[in-house]
Design a protein around this motif. Structure first.
Motif, PDB file in Angstrom:
ATOM      1  N   TYR A   1      -5.269   3.654  13.502  1.00 51.13           N
ATOM      2  CA  TYR A   1      -4.910   4.554  12.404  1.00 51.13           C
ATOM      3  C   TYR A   1      -4.103   3.842  11.327  1.00 51.13           C
ATOM      4  O   TYR A   1      -4.364   3.987  10.126  1.00 51.13           O
ATOM      5  CB  TYR A   1      -4.086   5.727  12.934  1.00 51.13           C
ATOM      6  CG  TYR A   1      -4.854   6.724  13.767  1.00 51.13           C
ATOM      7  CD1 TYR A   1      -5.542   7.776  13.174  1.00 51.13           C
ATOM      8  CD2 TYR A   1      -4.870   6.636  15.159  1.00 51.13           C
ATOM      9  CE1 TYR A   1      -6.228   8.703  13.929  1.00 51.13           C
ATOM     10  CE2 TYR A   1      -5.550   7.566  15.934  1.00 51.13           C
ATOM     11  CZ  TYR A   1      -6.234   8.597  15.314  1.00 51.13           C
ATOM     12  OH  TYR A   1      -6.915   9.507  16.075  1.00 51.13           O
ATOM     13  N   LYS A   2      -3.100   3.105  11.722  1.00 51.40           N
ATOM     14  CA  LYS A   2      -2.227   2.445  10.746  1.00 51.40           C
ATOM     15  C   LYS A   2      -3.025   1.456   9.896  1.00 51.40           C
ATOM     16  O   LYS A   2      -2.887   1.421   8.665  1.00 51.40           O
ATOM     17  CB  LYS A   2      -1.083   1.727  11.465  1.00 51.40           C
ATOM     18  CG  LYS A   2      -0.038   1.118  10.544  1.00 51.40           C
ATOM     19  CD  LYS A   2       1.140   0.571  11.376  1.00 51.40           C
ATOM     20  CE  LYS A   2       2.266   0.068  10.469  1.00 51.40           C
ATOM     21  NZ  LYS A   2       1.881  -1.148   9.733  1.00 51.40           N
ATOM     22  N   ALA A   3      -3.873   0.692  10.554  1.00 45.46           N
ATOM     23  CA  ALA A   3      -4.681  -0.289   9.821  1.00 45.46           C
ATOM     24  C   ALA A   3      -5.650   0.388   8.855  1.00 45.46           C
ATOM     25  O   ALA A   3      -5.837  -0.067   7.720  1.00 45.46           O
ATOM     26  CB  ALA A   3      -5.443  -1.176  10.811  1.00 45.46           C
TER      27      ALA A   3
ATOM     28  N   ASP B   1       5.051   8.225   4.652  1.00 42.95           N
ATOM     29  CA  ASP B   1       5.170   8.262   6.112  1.00 42.95           C
ATOM     30  C   ASP B   1       3.834   8.165   6.832  1.00 42.95           C
ATOM     31  O   ASP B   1       3.803   8.127   8.072  1.00 42.95           O
ATOM     32  CB  ASP B   1       5.839   9.575   6.551  1.00 42.95           C
ATOM     33  CG  ASP B   1       7.266   9.716   6.054  1.00 42.95           C
ATOM     34  OD1 ASP B   1       7.875   8.688   5.714  1.00 42.95           O
ATOM     35  OD2 ASP B   1       7.765  10.861   6.003  1.00 42.95           O
ATOM     36  N   ALA B   2       2.729   8.143   6.105  1.00 44.48           N
ATOM     37  CA  ALA B   2       1.423   8.345   6.725  1.00 44.48           C
ATOM     38  C   ALA B   2       1.062   7.254   7.734  1.00 44.48           C
ATOM     39  O   ALA B   2       0.619   7.560   8.846  1.00 44.48           O
ATOM     40  CB  ALA B   2       0.339   8.454   5.660  1.00 44.48           C
ATOM     41  N   ALA B   3       1.230   5.999   7.368  1.00 45.18           N
ATOM     42  CA  ALA B   3       0.785   4.914   8.251  1.00 45.18           C
ATOM     43  C   ALA B   3       1.452   5.008   9.615  1.00 45.18           C
ATOM     44  O   ALA B   3       0.800   4.879  10.664  1.00 45.18           O
ATOM     45  CB  ALA B   3       1.064   3.562   7.601  1.00 45.18           C
ATOM     46  N   VAL B   4       2.754   5.249   9.630  1.00 44.83           N
ATOM     47  CA  VAL B   4       3.497   5.308  10.891  1.00 44.83           C
ATOM     48  C   VAL B   4       3.158   6.566  11.670  1.00 44.83           C
ATOM     49  O   VAL B   4       2.854   6.510  12.875  1.00 44.83           O
ATOM     50  CB  VAL B   4       5.014   5.231  10.628  1.00 44.83           C
ATOM     51  CG1 VAL B   4       5.795   5.493  11.916  1.00 44.83           C
ATOM     52  CG2 VAL B   4       5.383   3.869  10.060  1.00 44.83           C
ATOM     53  N   GLU B   5       3.213   7.724  11.009  1.00 50.68           N
ATOM     54  CA  GLU B   5       2.993   8.987  11.713  1.00 50.68           C
ATOM     55  C   GLU B   5       1.568   9.100  12.238  1.00 50.68           C
ATOM     56  O   GLU B   5       1.350   9.591  13.352  1.00 50.68           O
ATOM     57  CB  GLU B   5       3.311  10.169  10.794  1.00 50.68           C
ATOM     58  CG  GLU B   5       4.772  10.278  10.391  1.00 50.68           C
ATOM     59  CD  GLU B   5       5.691  10.543  11.564  1.00 50.68           C
ATOM     60  OE1 GLU B   5       5.243  11.145  12.565  1.00 50.68           O
ATOM     61  OE2 GLU B   5       6.866  10.148  11.496  1.00 50.68           O
ATOM     62  N   LEU B   6       0.588   8.673  11.457  1.00 51.59           N
ATOM     63  CA  LEU B   6      -0.789   8.732  11.937  1.00 51.59           C
ATOM     64  C   LEU B   6      -0.994   7.809  13.121  1.00 51.59           C
ATOM     65  O   LEU B   6      -1.743   8.122  14.058  1.00 51.59           O
ATOM     66  CB  LEU B   6      -1.759   8.376  10.801  1.00 51.59           C
ATOM     67  CG  LEU B   6      -1.792   9.325   9.599  1.00 51.59           C
ATOM     68  CD1 LEU B   6      -2.737   8.795   8.526  1.00 51.59           C
ATOM     69  CD2 LEU B   6      -2.192  10.731  10.011  1.00 51.59           C
TER      70      LEU B   6
ATOM     71  N   TYR C   1      -5.301   3.354   7.473  1.00 52.72           N
ATOM     72  CA  TYR C   1      -4.577   3.941   6.345  1.00 52.72           C
ATOM     73  C   TYR C   1      -4.159   2.862   5.354  1.00 52.72           C
ATOM     74  O   TYR C   1      -4.295   3.027   4.131  1.00 52.72           O
ATOM     75  CB  TYR C   1      -3.348   4.725   6.817  1.00 52.72           C
ATOM     76  CG  TYR C   1      -2.646   5.395   5.662  1.00 52.72           C
ATOM     77  CD1 TYR C   1      -3.104   6.610   5.166  1.00 52.72           C
ATOM     78  CD2 TYR C   1      -1.581   4.774   5.014  1.00 52.72           C
ATOM     79  CE1 TYR C   1      -2.505   7.208   4.062  1.00 52.72           C
ATOM     80  CE2 TYR C   1      -0.977   5.361   3.912  1.00 52.72           C
ATOM     81  CZ  TYR C   1      -1.441   6.573   3.447  1.00 52.72           C
ATOM     82  OH  TYR C   1      -0.855   7.147   2.342  1.00 52.72           O
ATOM     83  N   GLU C   2      -3.648   1.774   5.852  1.00 53.31           N
ATOM     84  CA  GLU C   2      -3.208   0.709   4.948  1.00 53.31           C
ATOM     85  C   GLU C   2      -4.374   0.092   4.195  1.00 53.31           C
ATOM     86  O   GLU C   2      -4.223  -0.336   3.045  1.00 53.31           O
ATOM     87  CB  GLU C   2      -2.442  -0.345   5.750  1.00 53.31           C
ATOM     88  CG  GLU C   2      -1.087   0.167   6.241  1.00 53.31           C
ATOM     89  CD  GLU C   2      -0.360  -0.826   7.125  1.00 53.31           C
ATOM     90  OE1 GLU C   2      -1.019  -1.775   7.639  1.00 53.31           O
ATOM     91  OE2 GLU C   2       0.863  -0.667   7.330  1.00 53.31           O
ATOM     92  N   ALA C   3      -5.546   0.077   4.813  1.00 52.59           N
ATOM     93  CA  ALA C   3      -6.727  -0.492   4.139  1.00 52.59           C
ATOM     94  C   ALA C   3      -7.225   0.395   3.008  1.00 52.59           C
ATOM     95  O   ALA C   3      -7.749  -0.092   2.008  1.00 52.59           O
ATOM     96  CB  ALA C   3      -7.849  -0.712   5.153  1.00 52.59           C
ATOM     97  N   THR C   4      -7.054   1.702   3.152  1.00 51.30           N
ATOM     98  CA  THR C   4      -7.634   2.656   2.201  1.00 51.30           C
ATOM     99  C   THR C   4      -6.613   3.328   1.299  1.00 51.30           C
ATOM    100  O   THR C   4      -6.995   3.955   0.296  1.00 51.30           O
ATOM    101  CB  THR C   4      -8.378   3.772   2.960  1.00 51.30           C
ATOM    102  OG1 THR C   4      -7.424   4.489   3.771  1.00 51.30           O
ATOM    103  CG2 THR C   4      -9.464   3.190   3.861  1.00 51.30           C
ATOM    104  N   GLY C   5      -5.347   3.241   1.633  1.00 50.83           N
ATOM    105  CA  GLY C   5      -4.330   3.987   0.907  1.00 50.83           C
ATOM    106  C   GLY C   5      -4.416   5.477   1.142  1.00 50.83           C
ATOM    107  O   GLY C   5      -3.777   6.262   0.432  1.00 50.83           O
ATOM    108  N   GLY C   6      -5.210   5.887   2.119  1.00 48.26           N
ATOM    109  CA  GLY C   6      -5.368   7.300   2.436  1.00 48.26           C
ATOM    110  C   GLY C   6      -6.510   7.975   1.709  1.00 48.26           C
ATOM    111  O   GLY C   6      -6.796   9.157   1.952  1.00 48.26           O
ATOM    112  N   PHE C   7      -7.179   7.251   0.809  1.00 53.05           N
ATOM    113  CA  PHE C   7      -8.287   7.836   0.051  1.00 53.05           C
ATOM    114  C   PHE C   7      -9.614   7.571   0.752  1.00 53.05           C
ATOM    115  O   PHE C   7      -9.728   6.689   1.613  1.00 53.05           O
ATOM    116  CB  PHE C   7      -8.309   7.290  -1.369  1.00 53.05           C
ATOM    117  CG  PHE C   7      -7.069   7.638  -2.163  1.00 53.05           C
ATOM    118  CD1 PHE C   7      -6.679   8.951  -2.313  1.00 53.05           C
ATOM    119  CD2 PHE C   7      -6.287   6.642  -2.733  1.00 53.05           C
ATOM    120  CE1 PHE C   7      -5.537   9.285  -3.034  1.00 53.05           C
ATOM    121  CE2 PHE C   7      -5.151   6.950  -3.456  1.00 53.05           C
ATOM    122  CZ  PHE C   7      -4.766   8.287  -3.608  1.00 53.05           C
TER     123      PHE C   7
END
Length: 567
Positions: free
Chosen positions: A526-528, A497-502, A530-536
């Motif tokens: 935010y979405k971009a 859910d991270a990309a959407v919620e962030l 997160y998607e670029a990093t996978g959250g790491f």
């Protein structure tokens, strides 16, 4: 140049050595690898050395796993002052300097090295009360090594897996292998540690129950984020199944002695005896802080009063998260009692407050967890000390708490009155940093078993009605119950859910330096990001250089889009 893991190994070896030929010479005057550890007392010192790295990392809280998880989640913004790019960069999933998180990396690998040392040498010790005692010590070392690798893996994705004290310069290990080792270490800890109530173990030390519950957290994150149905074990050892994890949680729930405290508000220090009857929100309600190490605490980092500015280690005796999450100057004094002064990190997203109020209007945890300055602090000054990303909402769980003594004299911290802490608003923070709480155990059990038993217990405590089990219900309950405890960001990652919620943070009303503004997109949003990093997050550049390029940078970092320019 060598990998920093190698460097730490050599440094520690020389610290232990008492003579030039420390590998093959026995010293009769100093402790070194030829004569330490040898006794039960030495074994205790060895374990203490591992635990000390937990608090030492918090000397630089702005570079830690917990701090990142809080500011990067959708429940809080970065905040701080106009020059506090580190705080705001975490919020926007962007970098602010080449070796961000470098001190955290070093602290965790130092802890891993010490755990490896203990596991290699505890058999050399004599004077054990029993074989069970020796196994329990080993179990603690296994637990801590698993915890350190789990935090590193949640932060950086793939990291070097080092399981011996011999110096190595190795690349990142595939996630499956690291999680297999984490699972193996936790399984060892579960099997080796005492099966006695948590009260029989020294406060601040790991228990079998902490290992069982950390296994559940690891299982949920790994299977969720990586799309697996079990947690691997090394080699031909098989895997850890969901049913096994459920059995371990049920073991903890029924035998550990842990339970929910009676009133949710008594978990947090604003109900301490020196504050409770002077704070309008708690006055006359019969509340009393259950204190550090209460029955709901499954595992926590401990702090004390020997804190000082002299070294990184002694600064880490203080819970520096409280300082960072305090109100910026011009606020945080007697006029905003009982909430004290700090650096203004982590303003609460006003949309969280609104969503919570709409979803559960009668949930006392909302006002127990979030400070609304418009209703509680009539003298609050907006834009104090150039506060950024301000919403008028602050969390109450980890915050400097002031008090009045028996003579009605104001003091900047309840800890000064109770524990003899230093009279310094930057150092007087002794509150435990709770990493695993029993309410989380119950909610993980409900999520894994897909029933509402644990969910109902958590809701019953705050006088909310029972509801049927659903994943959506668990998602909401975890957000409300465990708010501001370092779990939300990783929950969003594992649920997908991270990309959407962030991304929903963009456009939320804030104030910068007291002037109306809105949260805006940086680096594509935010979405971009997160998607670029996978959250790491990025491997510290200093570690890449020390490894001679054996370590490689994580995806999504090292580009212009990854660098936070500031407001």
């Amino acid at each position: 140049m060598k990998n920093n893991i190698y460097r730490l190994t050599i440094i520690f070896a020389f610290i232990l050595s008492g003579c030039e030929n420390f590998l093959d010479t026995e010293s009769y005057t100093m402790q070194n690898s030829s004569n330490f550890p040898m006794t039960l007392e030495d074994a205790q010192k060895s374990l203490t050395g591992i635990y000390s790295t937990l608090s030492a990392a918090i000397s630089y809280p702005q570079d830690t796993h917990f701090y990142m998880a809080e500011l990067a989640s959708d429940d809080r913004f970065g905040g701080g002052g106009e020059n506090d790019k580190d705080m705001q960069g975490f919020d926007h999933l962007m970098n602010t300097k080449p070796s961000r998180l470098g001190t955290f990396w070093e602290a965790r690998y130092k802890g891993i090295f010490r755990a490896n040392t203990a596991l290699e040498t505890l058999n050399n010790c004599s004077g054990w009360e029993s074989e069970a005692q020796k196994n329990h010590f080993k179990g603690e070392a296994y637990f801590l090594r698993a915890l350190f690798y789990f935090e590193l893996s949640q932060t950086f994705g793939e990291v070097p897996l080092v399981l011996k004290t011999e110096a190595e310069n190795i690349p990142k290990t595939p996630a499956d292998e690291t999680y297999a080792q984490i699972a193996s270490d936790l399984k060892n800890a579960i099997n080796m540690m005492y099966s006695t109530p948590y009260t029989s173990v020294e406060a601040g030390h790991a228990t079998k129950w902490a290992a069982e519950t950390l296994m559940a957290r690891v299982f949920l994150f790994y299977t969720g984020y990586y799309g697996k149905d079990s947690l691997p074990l090394p080699g031909e050892e098989g895997s850890v199944s969901k049913s096994e994890v459920i059995e371990w949680l049920e073991d903890c729930i029924s035998k550990s002695g842990h339970d929910l405290v009676g009133d949710f508000r008594n978990l947090w220090p604003y109900t301490n005896e020196y504050t409770v009857e002077n704070y309008e929100y708690t006055k006359g309600k019969g509340l009393k802080w259950e204190g550090d190490g209460n029955k709901e605490t499954v595992f926590a980092i401990k702090f004390g009063t020997s804190v000082d500015w002299g070294t990184d280690f002694t600064l880490g005796y203080s819970n520096q998260y409280n300082l960072h999450f305090g109100l910026r100057s011009n606020n945080g004094g007697e006029s905003t009692f009982p909430f004290g002064q700090g650096w203004g990190a982590g303003p609460v997203n006003s949309e969280m407050w609104n969503e919570w109020k709409q979803a559960e209007p009668n949930d006392l945890r909302r006002t127990a967890s979030i400070l609304d300055v418009e209703t509680e602090l009539k003298t609050y000054e907006w834009g104090a000390d150039k506060q950024m990303e301000e919403t008028g909402y602050w969390q109450k769980k980890y915050m400097p708490i002031s008090a009045y003594d028996e003579n009605k004299k104001f003091t900047l911290s309840y800890a000064i009155l109770k524990d003899g802490a230093k009279v310094d608003y930057q150092l007087a923070h002794t509150q435990d940093m709770v990493l695993i709480r029993f309410a989380d155990v119950l909610l993980m059990h409900s999520e894994l078993k897909q029933d509402n038993s644990g969910l109902t217990r958590v809701r019953t405590r705050v006088n909310l009605p029972a509801i049927p089990y659903s994943l959506d219900a668990i998602k909401k309950e975890r957000r409300w119950e465990l708010a501001f405890e370092g779990l939300r960001y990783f929950d969003l990652m594992r649920w997908g859910d991270a990309a959407v919620e962030l991304g929903e943070q963009e456009g939320v009303a804030i104030k910068n330096r007291g002037v109306n503004a809105t949260m805006r997109a940086f680096g594509g949003g935010y979405k971009a990001r997160y998607e670029a990093t996978g959250g790491f997050w990025p491997i510290p550049q200093s570690q890449i250089e020390l490894s001679n390029g054996v370590l490689t940078q994580n995806k999504g970092w090292g580009t212009a889009d990854a660098e936070f320019p500031g407001w």
